[in-house]
Design a protein around this motif. Structure first.
Motif, PDB file in Angstrom:
ATOM      1  N   GLU A 111       0.946  -1.240  -0.019  1.00 41.93           N
ATOM      2  CA  GLU A 111       0.091   0.033   0.006  1.00 41.93           C
ATOM      3  C   GLU A 111       0.896   1.408  -0.033  1.00 41.93           C
ATOM      4  N   GLY A 112       0.343   2.372  -0.401  1.00 39.19           N
ATOM      5  CA  GLY A 112       1.115   3.749  -0.266  1.00 39.19           C
ATOM      6  C   GLY A 112       1.832   3.869  -1.739  1.00 39.19           C
ATOM      7  N   PRO A 113       2.975   4.718  -1.344  1.00 33.70           N
ATOM      8  CA  PRO A 113       3.942   4.953  -2.589  1.00 33.70           C
ATOM      9  C   PRO A 113       4.831   3.587  -2.643  1.00 33.70           C
ATOM     10  N   LEU A 114       5.096   3.463  -3.799  1.00 29.78           N
ATOM     11  CA  LEU A 114       5.992   2.175  -3.920  1.00 29.78           C
ATOM     12  C   LEU A 114       7.377   2.446  -3.835  1.00 29.78           C
ATOM     13  N   HIS A 115       7.614   3.140  -2.312  1.00 29.47           N
ATOM     14  CA  HIS A 115       9.098   3.076  -2.104  1.00 29.47           C
ATOM     15  C   HIS A 115       9.691   1.814  -1.541  1.00 29.47           C
ATOM     16  N   TYR A 116      10.793   1.573  -1.811  1.00 34.48           N
ATOM     17  CA  TYR A 116      11.457   0.177  -1.296  1.00 34.48           C
ATOM     18  C   TYR A 116      13.007   0.253  -1.188  1.00 34.48           C
ATOM     19  N   VAL A 117      13.641  -0.346  -0.387  1.00 32.73           N
ATOM     20  CA  VAL A 117      14.957  -0.761  -0.308  1.00 32.73           C
ATOM     21  C   VAL A 117      15.258  -2.142  -0.682  1.00 32.73           C
ATOM     22  N   VAL A 118      16.262  -2.393  -1.585  1.00 32.55           N
ATOM     23  CA  VAL A 118      16.738  -3.703  -1.738  1.00 32.55           C
ATOM     24  C   VAL A 118      18.528  -3.731  -1.577  1.00 32.55           C
ATOM     25  N   THR A 119      18.927  -4.621  -0.885  1.00 29.28           N
ATOM     26  CA  THR A 119      20.141  -4.890  -0.338  1.00 29.28           C
ATOM     27  C   THR A 119      20.843  -5.923  -1.238  1.00 29.28           C
ATOM     28  N   VAL A 120      21.984  -5.464  -1.741  1.00 30.12           N
ATOM     29  CA  VAL A 120      22.903  -6.682  -2.276  1.00 30.12           C
ATOM     30  C   VAL A 120      24.205  -6.729  -1.586  1.00 30.12           C
TER      31      VAL A 120
END
Length: 264
Positions: free
Chosen positions: A100-109
């Motif tokens: 839900e909400g804005p499609l902010h996210y964090v992906v770590t490598v």
């Protein structure tokens, strides 16, 4: 670590041309074929918005079919031509997307990370980095402030000098620049939207925009210029993240060209 950046494919229902002019679906297929031939393969592909043109389920069905050809893992964010609900549904199997909400996210490598910032406003073409987005980004950056970081978003927060592009930039540029400047580990700010390669310093880092995989928006800096586009050779960017604080970016045109020849 290699990260390929594609942007603004503006996919249409099967058999329909983009703006009744360009085969944007075929253009993305050719881009993916070229990406899949790279050796070594990208570790990651990021798509910086405007996946489709009208936000329709038929377009997203085409998008999923074409993007499934990619060999490398894919991260996506919406652009102003995407419809957030339909976008979320189409990519519901992408576990990194919030529900839900804005499609902010964090992906770590490893100990590097890609932060996706959704600055789109439903029903509008410009973007906005507001107080809520600032609070989210500050918290995301503060979680690992020393980790080398790429931030990706759709609308660039800069004045390009092209009048019909600047009208649709991301507003809140000073707020965003100050937020990024507080974290020196941000190595790049990657954007789409403008259908051209551009770069400039922003917030103490380097902002880059990717070309579209289909048409190019005309580079016209006359204040009276009217919106225009060309069918130029499309392209994508390849970001070679060699070590923690050394990121080299290449531009690759999409197509088949004479060569290779035995000289350099």
């Amino acid at each position: 670590m290699l990260i390929a950046q594609i942007s603004d494919p503006h996919l249409r229902p099967s058999g329909v041309l983009y703006q009744e002019t360009a085969d944007s679906n075929g253009d993305l297929i050719r881009a993916i074929d070229q990406l899949n031939r790279l050796a070594p393969q990208p570790d990651l592909v990021v798509l910086t918005g405007d996946v489709v043109d009208h936000g329709s389920p038929a377009e997203y069905a085409v998008a999923r079919d074409i993007l499934s050809r990619l060999k490398a893992p894919l991260l996506v964010i919406p652009g102003n031509h995407d419809e957030r609900g339909a976008f979320r549904h189409a990519f519901q199997d992408h576990a990194y997307l919030p529900s839900e909400g804005p499609l902010h996210y964090v992906v770590t490598v490893g100990e590097r990370r890609v932060i996706a910032l959704d600055v789109t406003i439903p029903g509008e073409h410009h973007g906005l980095f507001d107080a809520a987005a600032e609070a989210w980004l500050e918290a995301a950056l503060a979680a690992q402030p020393d980790w080398p970081t790429i931030i990706m978003m759709h609308q660039p927060p800069i004045m390009t000098g092209v009048p019909y592009l600047d009208e649709y930039r991301c507003l809140g540029a000073d707020r965003l620049a100050a937020c990024i400047a507080r974290v020196p580990a941000v190595e790049r700010l990657l954007c789409g939207h403008v259908h051209r390669l551009m770069q400039m310093r922003f917030g103490g880092t380097l902002l880059m925009t990717a070309p579209s995989t289909t048409t190019a928006i005309a580079l016209q800096i006359d204040p009276a210029a009217e919106p225009a586009s060309f069918i130029e050779p499309p392209g994508f960017l390849l970001h070679d993240w060699r070590d923690a604080h050394s990121l080299l970016t290449h531009y690759l045109p999409i197509g088949t060209f004479p060569g290779p020849f035995p000289f350099a």
